[in-house]
Design an enzyme around this catalytic site. Structure first.
Site, short mmCIF file in Angstrom:
data_model
loop_
_atom_site.label_atom_id
_atom_site.label_comp_id
_atom_site.label_asym_id
_atom_site.label_seq_id
_atom_site.Cartn_x
_atom_site.Cartn_y
_atom_site.Cartn_z
N THR A 128 0.84 -1.21 0.00
CA THR A 128 0.00 0.00 0.00
C THR A 128 0.86 1.25 0.00
N GLY B 269 2.89 -2.95 8.35
CA GLY B 269 3.07 -3.21 9.78
C GLY B 269 4.53 -3.46 10.11
N GLU C 230 -6.05 -5.63 4.25
CA GLU C 230 -6.16 -6.86 3.47
C GLU C 230 -7.31 -6.80 2.48
C1 LIG Z 1 4.62 -13.28 16.56
C2 LIG Z 1 3.36 -13.99 16.27
C3 LIG Z 1 2.50 -13.30 15.22
C4 LIG Z 1 1.28 -14.13 14.84
C5 LIG Z 1 0.09 -13.26 14.54
C6 LIG Z 1 -1.00 -13.58 15.47
C7 LIG Z 1 -2.21 -14.01 14.72
C8 LIG Z 1 -2.88 -12.84 14.04
C9 LIG Z 1 -3.75 -13.34 12.95
C10 LIG Z 1 -4.44 -12.51 12.15
C11 LIG Z 1 -4.41 -11.03 12.34
C12 LIG Z 1 -4.19 -10.33 11.06
C13 LIG Z 1 -3.07 -9.35 11.20
C14 LIG Z 1 -2.86 -8.70 9.86
C15 LIG Z 1 -2.13 -7.40 9.93
C16 LIG Z 1 -2.57 -6.48 8.80
C17 LIG Z 1 -1.81 -6.82 7.54
C18 LIG Z 1 -2.36 -6.02 6.41
C19 LIG Z 1 -1.78 -6.14 5.21
C20 LIG Z 1 -2.36 -5.46 4.07
O1 LIG Z 1 -3.33 -4.73 4.14
S1 LIG Z 1 -1.54 -5.84 2.61
C21 LIG Z 1 -2.37 -4.87 1.41
C22 LIG Z 1 -3.78 -5.42 1.14
N1 LIG Z 1 -4.29 -4.81 -0.05
C23 LIG Z 1 -5.29 -5.33 -0.74
O2 LIG Z 1 -5.93 -6.31 -0.38
C24 LIG Z 1 -5.61 -4.65 -2.04
C25 LIG Z 1 -7.04 -4.90 -2.45
N2 LIG Z 1 -7.14 -4.79 -3.90
C26 LIG Z 1 -7.14 -5.92 -4.67
O3 LIG Z 1 -7.10 -7.02 -4.22
C27 LIG Z 1 -7.24 -5.69 -6.16
O4 LIG Z 1 -6.83 -4.44 -6.53
C28 LIG Z 1 -8.70 -5.87 -6.63
C29 LIG Z 1 -8.99 -7.32 -6.56
C30 LIG Z 1 -9.63 -5.09 -5.73
C31 LIG Z 1 -8.89 -5.37 -8.02
O5 LIG Z 1 -8.00 -6.06 -8.84
P1 LIG Z 1 -7.80 -5.56 -10.35
O6 LIG Z 1 -8.46 -4.23 -10.53
O7 LIG Z 1 -6.39 -5.67 -10.64
O8 LIG Z 1 -8.57 -6.55 -11.28
P2 LIG Z 1 -9.84 -7.42 -11.13
O9 LIG Z 1 -10.46 -7.52 -12.47
O10 LIG Z 1 -10.71 -6.97 -10.02
O11 LIG Z 1 -9.20 -8.82 -10.78
C32 LIG Z 1 -8.49 -9.45 -11.84
C33 LIG Z 1 -8.75 -10.94 -11.74
O12 LIG Z 1 -8.02 -11.39 -10.61
C34 LIG Z 1 -8.88 -12.06 -9.72
N3 LIG Z 1 -8.37 -11.79 -8.41
C35 LIG Z 1 -8.32 -10.61 -7.80
N4 LIG Z 1 -7.76 -10.75 -6.57
C36 LIG Z 1 -7.45 -12.07 -6.45
C37 LIG Z 1 -6.86 -12.85 -5.43
N5 LIG Z 1 -6.48 -12.30 -4.26
N6 LIG Z 1 -6.67 -14.16 -5.63
C38 LIG Z 1 -7.07 -14.72 -6.81
N7 LIG Z 1 -7.66 -14.05 -7.83
C39 LIG Z 1 -7.83 -12.73 -7.63
C40 LIG Z 1 -10.24 -11.46 -9.98
O13 LIG Z 1 -11.25 -12.32 -9.55
C41 LIG Z 1 -10.19 -11.31 -11.47
O14 LIG Z 1 -10.40 -12.57 -12.04
P3 LIG Z 1 -11.09 -12.67 -13.48
O15 LIG Z 1 -10.13 -12.02 -14.43
O16 LIG Z 1 -12.38 -11.91 -13.36
O17 LIG Z 1 -11.27 -14.14 -13.68
C1 LIG Z 2 -4.15 -1.33 10.67
C2 LIG Z 2 -3.74 -1.42 9.23
C3 LIG Z 2 -2.65 -2.23 8.87
C4 LIG Z 2 -2.24 -2.29 7.54
N1 LIG Z 2 -1.14 -3.05 7.21
C5 LIG Z 2 -0.70 -3.05 5.92
C6 LIG Z 2 0.47 -3.79 5.56
O1 LIG Z 2 1.09 -4.41 6.40
N2 LIG Z 2 0.91 -3.75 4.27
C7 LIG Z 2 0.22 -3.03 3.31
O2 LIG Z 2 0.66 -3.03 2.14
N3 LIG Z 2 -0.91 -2.34 3.61
C8 LIG Z 2 -1.38 -2.34 4.90
N4 LIG Z 2 -2.52 -1.64 5.22
C9 LIG Z 2 -3.17 -0.83 4.20
C10 LIG Z 2 -4.49 -1.45 3.74
O3 LIG Z 2 -4.24 -2.58 2.96
C11 LIG Z 2 -5.25 -0.38 2.96
O4 LIG Z 2 -5.65 0.62 3.87
C12 LIG Z 2 -6.47 -0.98 2.27
O5 LIG Z 2 -6.06 -1.82 1.22
C13 LIG Z 2 -7.39 0.12 1.71
O6 LIG Z 2 -6.65 0.99 0.85
P1 LIG Z 2 -6.66 2.58 1.17
O7 LIG Z 2 -6.50 2.77 2.61
O8 LIG Z 2 -5.69 3.21 0.23
O9 LIG Z 2 -8.13 3.03 0.78
P2 LIG Z 2 -8.61 3.34 -0.72
O10 LIG Z 2 -8.20 2.25 -1.63
O11 LIG Z 2 -8.24 4.74 -1.04
O12 LIG Z 2 -10.20 3.25 -0.52
C14 LIG Z 2 -10.84 4.26 0.28
C15 LIG Z 2 -12.30 4.01 0.17
O13 LIG Z 2 -12.71 4.22 -1.18
C16 LIG Z 2 -13.72 3.30 -1.55
N5 LIG Z 2 -13.24 2.52 -2.69
C17 LIG Z 2 -11.96 2.28 -3.05
N6 LIG Z 2 -11.91 1.53 -4.16
C18 LIG Z 2 -13.19 1.29 -4.53
C19 LIG Z 2 -13.81 0.54 -5.58
N7 LIG Z 2 -13.10 -0.12 -6.50
N8 LIG Z 2 -15.16 0.52 -5.62
C20 LIG Z 2 -15.89 1.15 -4.68
N9 LIG Z 2 -15.36 1.85 -3.64
C21 LIG Z 2 -14.04 1.92 -3.58
C22 LIG Z 2 -13.96 2.40 -0.33
O14 LIG Z 2 -15.01 2.92 0.43
C23 LIG Z 2 -12.66 2.56 0.47
O15 LIG Z 2 -12.86 2.39 1.87
C24 LIG Z 2 -2.94 -1.55 6.55
C25 LIG Z 2 -4.04 -0.76 6.91
C26 LIG Z 2 -4.45 -0.69 8.23
C27 LIG Z 2 -5.63 0.16 8.61
#
Ligand SMILES: CCCCCCCC/C=C\CCCCCCC/C=C/C(=O)SCCNC(=O)CCNC(=O)[C@H](O)C(C)(C)COP(=O)(O)OP(=O)(O)OC[C@H]1O[C@@H](n2cnc3c(N)ncnc32)[C@H](O)[C@@H]1OP(=O)(O)O
Ligand SMILES: Cc1cc2nc3c(=O)[nH]c(=O)nc-3n(C[C@H](O)[C@H](O)[C@H](O)COP(=O)(O)OP(=O)(O)OC[C@H]3O[C@@H](n4cnc5c(N)ncnc54)[C@H](O)[C@@H]3O)c2cc1C
Length: 616
Positions: free
Chosen positions: A89, A128, A371
């Site tokens: 991110t 994180g 996530e």
């Molecule tokens: C010391 C001990 C420690 C132990 C821990 C203790 C236990 C704790 C346990 C749990 C606690 C959790 C703690 C977690 C901490 C936080 C960590 C956070 C990390 C993050 O946030 S990382 C960043 C996360 N970001 C995202 O998720 C981004 C979201 N966006 C997307 O996924 C994509 O942009 C999209 C899917 C929204 C859009 O994709 P795009 O526009 O590129 O295209 P699409 O047409 O939508 O998708 C294309 C195609 O791909 C398929 N697709 C999409 N995603 C996936 C996937 N993930 N897997 C498989 N396929 C995927 C989608 O269906 C489309 O398919 P088709 O082409 O339609 O067939």
């Molecule tokens: C506690 C915490 C821990 C995190 N840890 C990590 C990490 O370890 N690694 C990492 O890479 N990231 C991490 N993140 C980031 C996290 O993955 C992003 O915050 C998350 O993916 C959302 O992206 P954004 O914050 O940029 O919101 P944006 O993508 O800007 O979205 C903002 C709002 O816009 C709207 N929106 C966005 N896209 C669309 C769409 N396609 N259609 C309709 N509405 C939409 C939704 O309402 C969304 O809430 C963490 C976030 C938090 C809060």
């Protein structure tokens, strides 16, 4: 707070490592070891700065890197010799991964990648542990070869010196600031300027850049999303845990606290004797159980899919993606809602830090965002449902978790209402399929009128979201029904235990029915008498489950240290513990607070003098 969290996190990581060796000797899967994760989580109420290292950095190295890259980086990461994070991110982008601005330009002359975050909005933001804890990261960037974009790629990047922990040249790294919770995690920012890494620092299990700059595309680009899928599965388990902890606290408090006689002249009862209190607390106990079972199912599916992907079989990825999205959303939404409802069920004391419900909420709530933000993931699932509905129309078979969609699509009308569990489950599934059909009509009409798929998804977004939500309800309720009614080990359960489980199933199905009554009535005719009968059953099953509420939450087996709550302590000495906590407050160290002489006294005196003057 950060150093305390790191200290506890190291203790937790050591514990996790030993659990891993016990549950999964030499294995890579941390999930079995995480059975102790309640303890791990409780050790660090301000969040675990090593979570992303353990859950994402080590797994990305194992699943996205080659065997050689695992040997070079992954083994050291698994052994906690280096600490990493997952830096995807950015300040400017989180959801729309194709919009990420960080870039990696291949330099075939030196066989290196030049990494840059060209603008402020390109800075990595949120990962994180990035702020202070990590010395490495997986850096997600748009890959460029001869200035031609090739899509996203992952790079192992060292950001701090292993000896001094000083940021390396070209690295600008730090903490992003205070959050509403998890303030021990040091989420950070990262800027890179002309930062060079060897070609072999790009994770190349699924896609490669050859020394001469030729690009070998991944057979399935989505496999690069796999690290996120794993954490979505973990979130489903973890947030069901948070809800179970809050349910334990609120249940125990509800059988200690006495308030408001139910009959005139009678003594004040335990508040859990009030029907409305039962309706606040008991459904949340059941929801925690329902999601814990669904999360376990999902984890098994993840493990099977991960093994298949390792064998280059990507066939189960779409179904796992759909289920991981739907469960991550449903569990994080419902747990966050449930924890707040349980806090409110504890009256004023629920608002005290000593009750710990606020901190549990603050730990659970961000899972609705990280996530994959929940509303975005619902749209993801909505899109997948549209694809599957096209399959239904073409008479093709669907993935197992969507088989009910095919079955319901063949029903010309809903059968005679019986109110049985099967009937209630089928009603939710039937309403889901009705919503999918309506969403598809809108979506398809837009696509047929030459709207792009992305635009059609956006303009059909409300109906797609509804269909996705009902699909989640159908999956979760169906899984719970199977576990209670058709489980192969059902005969091993005592009749009493089976009865408790069946009461929980009854409550879950009726509760979901009433939550989606509007959606169901859109497609199924149900009379007022049939609905009133369900209302009576709801009241009856709450009464039936009331005597088991404490035993069920005791079975979650959270000790006082994990719950960390004066309201949920096992010995029930709530008032003594609340008072003990109050007396520890710094303001109670002195009888007269410092601010009296400095501020309050002058303020009151000034007002008194003004009052006298105005009388003269
Ligand atoms: C010391 C001990 C420690 C132990 C821990 C203790 C236990 C704790 C346990 C749990 C606690 C959790 C703690 C977690 C901490 C936080 C960590 C956070 C990390 C993050 O946030 S990382 C960043 C996360 N970001 C995202 O998720 C981004 C979201 N966006 C997307 O996924 C994509 O942009 C999209 C899917 C929204 C859009 O994709 P795009 O526009 O590129 O295209 P699409 O047409 O939508 O998708 C294309 C195609 O791909 C398929 N697709 C999409 N995603 C996936 C996937 N993930 N897997 C498989 N396929 C995927 C989608 O269906 C489309 O398919 P088709 O082409 O339609 O067939
Ligand atoms: C506690 C915490 C821990 C995190 N840890 C990590 C990490 O370890 N690694 C990492 O890479 N990231 C991490 N993140 C980031 C996290 O993955 C992003 O915050 C998350 O993916 C959302 O992206 P954004 O914050 O940029 O919101 P944006 O993508 O800007 O979205 C903002 C709002 O816009 C709207 N929106 C966005 N896209 C669309 C769409 N396609 N259609 C309709 N509405 C939409 C939704 O309402 C969304 O809430 C963490 C976030 C938090 C809060």
């Amino acid at each position: 707070m950060a150093s305390m969290s790191v200290k506890h996190a190291i203790a937790a990581a050591k514990k996790l490592r030993s659990l891993q060796e016990r549950f999964n000797p030499g294995g890579s899967d941390i999930y079995p070891a995480l059975m102790g994760d309640e303890a791990i989580t409780a050790l660090i109420p301000s969040g675990n700065p090593l979570s992303v290292h353990i859950l994402m950095f080590t797994r990305a190295l194992r699943e996205q890197g080659t065997d050689e890259q695992y040997e070079k980086f992954g083994r050291r990461a698994d052994n906690n010799e280096i600490i990493g994070t997952f830096a995807q991110t950015e300040l400017g982008h989180g959801t729309y991964l194709r919009g990420l601005e960080a870039r990696a330009d291949y330099d075939r002359g030196t066989e290196e990648f030049v990494l840059n975050t060209p603008k402020l909005s390109s800075y990595k933001w949120w990962p994180g542990g990035l702020g202070q804890t990590c010395n490495y990261c997986i850096f997600v960037a748009q890959l460029y070869i001869d200035n031609e974009a090739k899509g996203m790629a992952m790079f192992v990047v060292q950001i701090r010196d292993e000896e001094t922990h000083m940021p390396l040249p070209g690295v600008h790294v730090g903490e992003i600031g205070k959050k509403m919770g998890l303030n021990g995690v040091n989420n950070g920012f990262l800027g890179l300027k002309d930062y060079r890494v060897p070609r072999l620092n790009m994770l190349m299990r699924h896609q490669q850049v050859l020394p001469d700059g030729r690009f070998v595309k991944s057979p399935v680009s989505q496999v690069s999303y796999f690290p996120m899928v794993f954490v979505r599965c973990m979130v489903a388990r973890q947030n069901s845990n948070y809800l179970a902890q809050a349910a334990t606290i609120a249940t125990r408090y509800s059988v200690i606290r006495r308030q408001s006689p139910i009959e005139e002249g009678q003594p004040e009862p335990k508040i859990l004797e009030h029907l409305t209190q039962q309706m606040k607390v008991i459904p949340e106990i059941v929801t925690a159980v329902v999601y814990r079972l669904a999360a376990a199912n999902l984890q098994n599916m993840y493990n099977e899919t991960a093994e298949a992907v390792y064998r280059k079989d990507f066939s189960r990825l779409p179904e796992l993606h759909a289920l991981a999205c739907i469960l991550k959303v449903a569990t994080s939404y419902d747990s966050t809602y449930g924890i707040e409802r349980l806090r409110q069920a504890c009256g004023g004391h629920g608002y005290l830090t000593a009750g710990n419900l606020g901190n549990i909420f603050a730990m659970a709530a961000p899972a609705c965002t990280y996530e994959g933000e929940n509303s975005v993931l619902y749209l993801q699932v909505g899109k997948i449902l549209m694809k599957n509905w096209s399959q239904v129309l073409a008479g093709r078979e669907l993935m197992p978790s969507m088989a009910y969609i095919s079955e319901c699509s063949k029903m010309t009308s809903f059968p005679q209402w019986t109110g049985s569990w099967e009937c209630l489950l089928k009603a939710i599934q039937y309403a889901c399929v009705g919503s999918i059909r309506l969403a598809f009509q809108s979506y398809n009409a837009r696509v047929q009128s030459a709207q792009s798929q992305t635009a059609a998804v956006n303009y059909s977004g409300l109906e797609l979201t509804k269909a996705a939500e009902l699909h989640g309800r159908s999956y979760v309720a169906g899984n719970f029904y199977q576990q209670i009614v058709n489980s192969p080990n059902k005969h091993q359960r005592s009749p009493q235990f089976q009865k408790v489980l069946e009461n929980m199933l009854e409550l879950h199905l009726i509760q979901i029915f009433f939550r989606h009554l509007g959606d169901i009535l859109r497609f199924i005719r149900i009379t007022e008498d049939e609905i009133s009968a369900l209302q009576r059953r709801l009241e009856e099953v709450l009464k039936e489950l009331r005597p088991d509420a404490v035993a069920i939450t005791d079975a979650f087996d959270f000790n006082d240290k994990i719950l960390s709550s004066a309201l949920g302590c096992y010995d029930g000495n709530v008032y003594e513990r609340l008072f003990e906590a109050a007396l520890k407050h710094p303001l109670n160290r002195k009888s007269v607070p410092d601010f009296f002489e400095a501020h309050l006294k002058p303020f009151m005196k000034e007002n008194a003098d003004n009052a006298k003057k105005s009388k003269l």
